[in-house]
Design a protein around this motif. Structure first.
Motif, PDB file in Angstrom:
ATOM      1  N   UNK A  92       0.800  -1.223   0.000  1.00 23.87           N
ATOM      2  CA  UNK A  92       0.000   0.000   0.000  1.00 23.87           C
ATOM      3  C   UNK A  92       0.838   1.281   0.000  1.00 23.87           C
ATOM      4  N   UNK A  93       0.131   2.402  -0.105  1.00 22.10           N
ATOM      5  CA  UNK A  93       0.732   3.714   0.109  1.00 22.10           C
ATOM      6  C   UNK A  93       0.699   3.959   1.615  1.00 22.10           C
ATOM      7  N   UNK A  94       1.873   4.169   2.206  1.00 21.84           N
ATOM      8  CA  UNK A  94       1.970   4.399   3.645  1.00 21.84           C
ATOM      9  C   UNK A  94       2.057   5.888   3.913  1.00 21.84           C
ATOM     10  N   UNK A 104      -2.438   3.202   6.079  1.00 21.57           N
ATOM     11  CA  UNK A 104      -2.029   2.554   4.831  1.00 21.57           C
ATOM     12  C   UNK A 104      -3.197   2.648   3.858  1.00 21.57           C
ATOM     13  N   UNK A 105      -2.935   3.187   2.676  1.00 19.61           N
ATOM     14  CA  UNK A 105      -3.963   3.374   1.659  1.00 19.61           C
ATOM     15  C   UNK A 105      -3.778   2.370   0.530  1.00 19.61           C
ATOM     16  N   UNK A 106      -4.881   1.746   0.116  1.00 21.56           N
ATOM     17  CA  UNK A 106      -4.848   0.727  -0.930  1.00 21.56           C
ATOM     18  C   UNK A 106      -4.338   1.308  -2.249  1.00 21.56           C
ATOM     19  N   UNK A 107      -3.463   0.554  -2.922  1.00 20.24           N
ATOM     20  CA  UNK A 107      -3.083   0.937  -4.281  1.00 20.24           C
ATOM     21  C   UNK A 107      -3.205  -0.227  -5.247  1.00 20.24           C
ATOM     22  N   UNK A 108      -3.672  -1.387  -4.744  1.00 23.96           N
ATOM     23  CA  UNK A 108      -3.859  -2.543  -5.630  1.00 23.96           C
ATOM     24  C   UNK A 108      -5.268  -2.575  -6.209  1.00 23.96           C
TER      25      UNK A 108
END
Length: 59
Positions: free
Chosen positions: A13-15, A25-29
């Motif tokens: 994720x984007x931390x 933590x933001x989802x990037x998948x």
């Protein structure tokens, strides 16, 4: 002075870091069932991406 960074974790994720501490933590998948937050789905689907610093700011 506050230091804010967003780091794209390798295969994850984007931390969001504030003063060196991970705050979220933001989802990037795209597979998280709890968007915009990461729920670990990247590991289950085999998401692959490089690590990079996406954003850095000091105020």
């Amino acid at each position: 002075m506050v230091k804010i960074r967003i780091v794209a974790a390798k295969n994850g994720p984007n931390l969001v870091e504030i003063d060196g501490k991970v705050k979220t933590a933001l989802c990037r998948c795209g597979a998280s069932k709890n968007k915009p937050y990461c729920d670990g789905s990247h590991a289950k689907i085999g998401f692959e991406a490089e690590e990079a610093v996406a954003f850095e700011f000091e105020a």
